[in-house]
Design a protein around this motif. Sequence first.
Motif, PDB file in Angstrom:
ATOM      1  N   UNK A   1       0.777  -1.290  -0.045  1.00  0.00           N
ATOM      2  CA  UNK A   1      -0.087  -0.012  -0.085  1.00  0.00           C
ATOM      3  C   UNK A   1       0.773   1.235  -0.115  1.00  0.00           C
ATOM      4  N   UNK A   2       1.755   1.422   0.971  1.00  0.00           N
ATOM      5  CA  UNK A   2       2.400   2.738   1.300  1.00  0.00           C
ATOM      6  C   UNK A   2       3.343   2.950  -0.065  1.00  0.00           C
ATOM      7  N   UNK A   3       4.090   2.198  -0.571  1.00  0.00           N
ATOM      8  CA  UNK A   3       4.733   2.353  -1.832  1.00  0.00           C
ATOM      9  C   UNK A   3       4.057   2.906  -2.794  1.00  0.00           C
ATOM     10  N   UNK A   4       2.939   2.783  -2.948  1.00  0.00           N
ATOM     11  CA  UNK A   4       1.997   3.339  -4.131  1.00  0.00           C
ATOM     12  C   UNK A   4       1.280   4.705  -3.687  1.00  0.00           C
ATOM     13  N   UNK A   5       1.241   5.261  -2.403  1.00  0.00           N
ATOM     14  CA  UNK A   5       1.006   6.607  -1.898  1.00  0.00           C
ATOM     15  C   UNK A   5       1.951   7.544  -2.451  1.00  0.00           C
ATOM     16  N   UNK A   6       1.212   8.529  -3.139  1.00  0.00           N
ATOM     17  CA  UNK A   6       2.169   9.643  -3.671  1.00  0.00           C
ATOM     18  C   UNK A   6       1.460  10.809  -3.433  1.00  0.00           C
ATOM     19  N   UNK A   7       2.222  12.039  -3.144  1.00  0.00           N
ATOM     20  CA  UNK A   7       1.704  13.196  -2.798  1.00  0.00           C
ATOM     21  C   UNK A   7       1.092  13.602  -4.201  1.00  0.00           C
ATOM     22  N   UNK A   8      -0.256  14.423  -3.933  1.00  0.00           N
ATOM     23  CA  UNK A   8      -0.940  15.295  -4.975  1.00  0.00           C
ATOM     24  C   UNK A   8      -1.896  14.326  -5.578  1.00  0.00           C
ATOM     25  N   UNK A   9      -1.618  12.829  -5.338  1.00  0.00           N
ATOM     26  CA  UNK A   9      -2.771  11.955  -5.965  1.00  0.00           C
ATOM     27  C   UNK A   9      -3.355  11.227  -4.781  1.00  0.00           C
ATOM     28  N   UNK A  10      -4.651  11.543  -4.390  1.00  0.00           N
ATOM     29  CA  UNK A  10      -4.933  10.782  -3.301  1.00  0.00           C
ATOM     30  C   UNK A  10      -5.313   9.330  -3.536  1.00  0.00           C
ATOM     31  N   UNK A  11      -4.795   8.519  -2.425  1.00  0.00           N
ATOM     32  CA  UNK A  11      -4.971   7.092  -2.566  1.00  0.00           C
ATOM     33  C   UNK A  11      -6.150   6.525  -1.502  1.00  0.00           C
ATOM     34  N   UNK A  12      -7.120   5.783  -2.128  1.00  0.00           N
ATOM     35  CA  UNK A  12      -7.983   5.199  -1.298  1.00  0.00           C
ATOM     36  C   UNK A  12      -7.775   3.772  -1.088  1.00  0.00           C
ATOM     37  N   UNK A  13      -7.470   3.495   0.130  1.00  0.00           N
ATOM     38  CA  UNK A  13      -7.178   2.104   0.640  1.00  0.00           C
ATOM     39  C   UNK A  13      -8.709   1.524   1.264  1.00  0.00           C
ATOM     40  N   UNK A  14      -9.311   0.629   0.626  1.00  0.00           N
ATOM     41  CA  UNK A  14     -10.638  -0.045   1.038  1.00  0.00           C
ATOM     42  C   UNK A  14     -10.413  -1.369   1.366  1.00  0.00           C
ATOM     43  N   UNK A  15     -10.684  -1.598   2.691  1.00  0.00           N
ATOM     44  CA  UNK A  15     -10.708  -3.045   3.299  1.00  0.00           C
ATOM     45  C   UNK A  15     -12.242  -3.393   3.292  1.00  0.00           C
ATOM     46  N   UNK A  16     -12.483  -4.495   2.451  1.00  0.00           N
ATOM     47  CA  UNK A  16     -13.902  -4.779   2.640  1.00  0.00           C
ATOM     48  C   UNK A  16     -13.741  -6.274   3.087  1.00  0.00           C
ATOM     49  N   UNK A  17     -14.191  -6.288   4.522  1.00  0.00           N
ATOM     50  CA  UNK A  17     -14.191  -7.476   5.431  1.00  0.00           C
ATOM     51  C   UNK A  17     -14.448  -8.674   4.737  1.00  0.00           C
ATOM     52  N   UNK A  18     -14.015  -9.669   5.071  1.00  0.00           N
ATOM     53  CA  UNK A  18     -14.202 -11.245   4.774  1.00  0.00           C
ATOM     54  C   UNK A  18     -14.781 -11.200   3.231  1.00  0.00           C
ATOM     55  N   UNK A  19     -13.592 -10.788   2.128  1.00  0.00           N
ATOM     56  CA  UNK A  19     -13.923 -11.118   0.927  1.00  0.00           C
ATOM     57  C   UNK A  19     -12.851 -12.034   0.409  1.00  0.00           C
ATOM     58  N   UNK A  20     -13.519 -13.019  -0.325  1.00  0.00           N
ATOM     59  CA  UNK A  20     -12.603 -14.112  -0.791  1.00  0.00           C
ATOM     60  C   UNK A  20     -12.290 -13.723  -2.320  1.00  0.00           C
TER      61      UNK A  20
END
Length: 520
Positions: free
Chosen positions: A221-240
């Motif tokens: 996750x963190x290696x793809x976070x860049x300043x100026x472009x918002x990153x949305x990390x969505x954790x969808x619980x219990x997803x196969x």
Amino acid sequence: MPLARILWVDDEIESLHSQILFLETKGYEVKALTNGFDAIDFVKENPIDVVLVDETMPGITGLETLAKIKEVNQQTPVVLITKNETENLMDDAIGSQITDYLIKPVNPNQVLLSLKKIIDNKRLVAEKTTTAYQQQFRNLFMALNSNPDYNEWMDIYKKLVYWELEMEKSDSPEMREVLQTQKQEANTEFFKFVSKHYAGWVHPKSSESPIMSHSLFQFKVLPHVEKGVPTFFILLDNLRIDQWKAIQPIFGESFRILEEDSFYSILPTATQYSRNAIFSGLMPIDIEKQFPQQWKNDDEEGGKNLYEEEFFRAQLKRLRKDNLKFSYTKVLNYQAGQDLVANVHNLLNNDLNIIVYNFVDMLSHARTEMEVLKELASDEISYRSITASWFEHSPLHAALKKIADKKINLILATDHGSVRVKTPYKVIGDKQTTTNLRYKHGRNLNYEAKEVLAFRDPKEAGLPVPTVNSSFIFARGDGFLCYPNNYNYYVNYYRNTFQHGGVSLEEMIIPVIRMTTKGA
């Protein structure tokens, strides 16, 4: 009995006499009419499998005829036959839901191919799917027996998921059964693999361990976070992974998928362990050491996932990333989902936005308790279907669509999967033994050694020691752990429910998907 009933509508039908004869020799029954009005009346009175309609006819055009036929029966496939394929005409035709179109002059084989595609498509796809799986069966069998490493196991499981989804197109119960047997064999071998290597992953003496819950943010996750472009990390619980595949086309409407990957959930594959590990970047034993007030064992009172934001802040500090501006949103009910939709634009000012969404886990638990949901999600196919239906109409989808025109990065992941349990295993324990169905901890646990992965010392598995002499056990494959008292009642109540916490491909190998908006 004809292969299918065809209605062919053309004001120059006499010139098509040889083509109609050709279709009749191939086993089709063809009714020929010269205008749209008669065609509409005929469809009202007679069952028809496919309509072939000429676009340019006097009185009422092919497109107008098509629209009226769809009013009579929305499901009737209509093939438009046209002299030209101008963009406007094609847009109108597609908007009117044509099934196929042919350009004049048409030859008999073109028409036959179109009919086969429409009428025989399901049967041909089913036959091809069955044949293709039969050819792949041996390759999968060899892969299972070639001592796969953790990367190869992820590949094997993805292939099994692929064939499971493909088999939905097949009407061969025998081949589905063969696939299910192969999946069970895979889970048996996977259990042996995890039993042998898990302690080494938790305490790696070399770099040879997979990305797991506690290393997900650092490496995925963190290696793809860049300043100026918002990153949305969505954790969808219990997803196969198969459920991700069910919702992938919906994401694909607005987002470009850059990377489909997977990682390993820690044990127990349960929310309070795996999700806390994701946000803290630590194994549970270390969370307990560093946050003794916040960590709660299974048998302790209080919420078990109340401090994820605090854990994450500490992880950022440890990784020297605490200059990131981030938000944390947890959605546990419909109203919180609506608040997310209303507020999502405000999140575009952050470097990272974490959204934890709890629907799939709630579905899994509600399905166990509610008879109506047991009917709606009776097996893996319907479980996938209900997940896709929920996501398409969910506040989460509505919120993402609102920002799909902005330049954003999107990472979707989960904390663990679930498995449909079928095989009861007897476990005896004292009053302090936990009640979980896929894992238990307690003192003096009595069980069949081959049915569980046991850690007499929880520290070996990176887990806290809840009480002196506590050990942890994890059910294998599709097993679930039952006490001897009221044994038959619990077996019948929980069999065929979706559970998590133990060792299976479905629970441990889980998706992490990187996307960006299509305009980006």
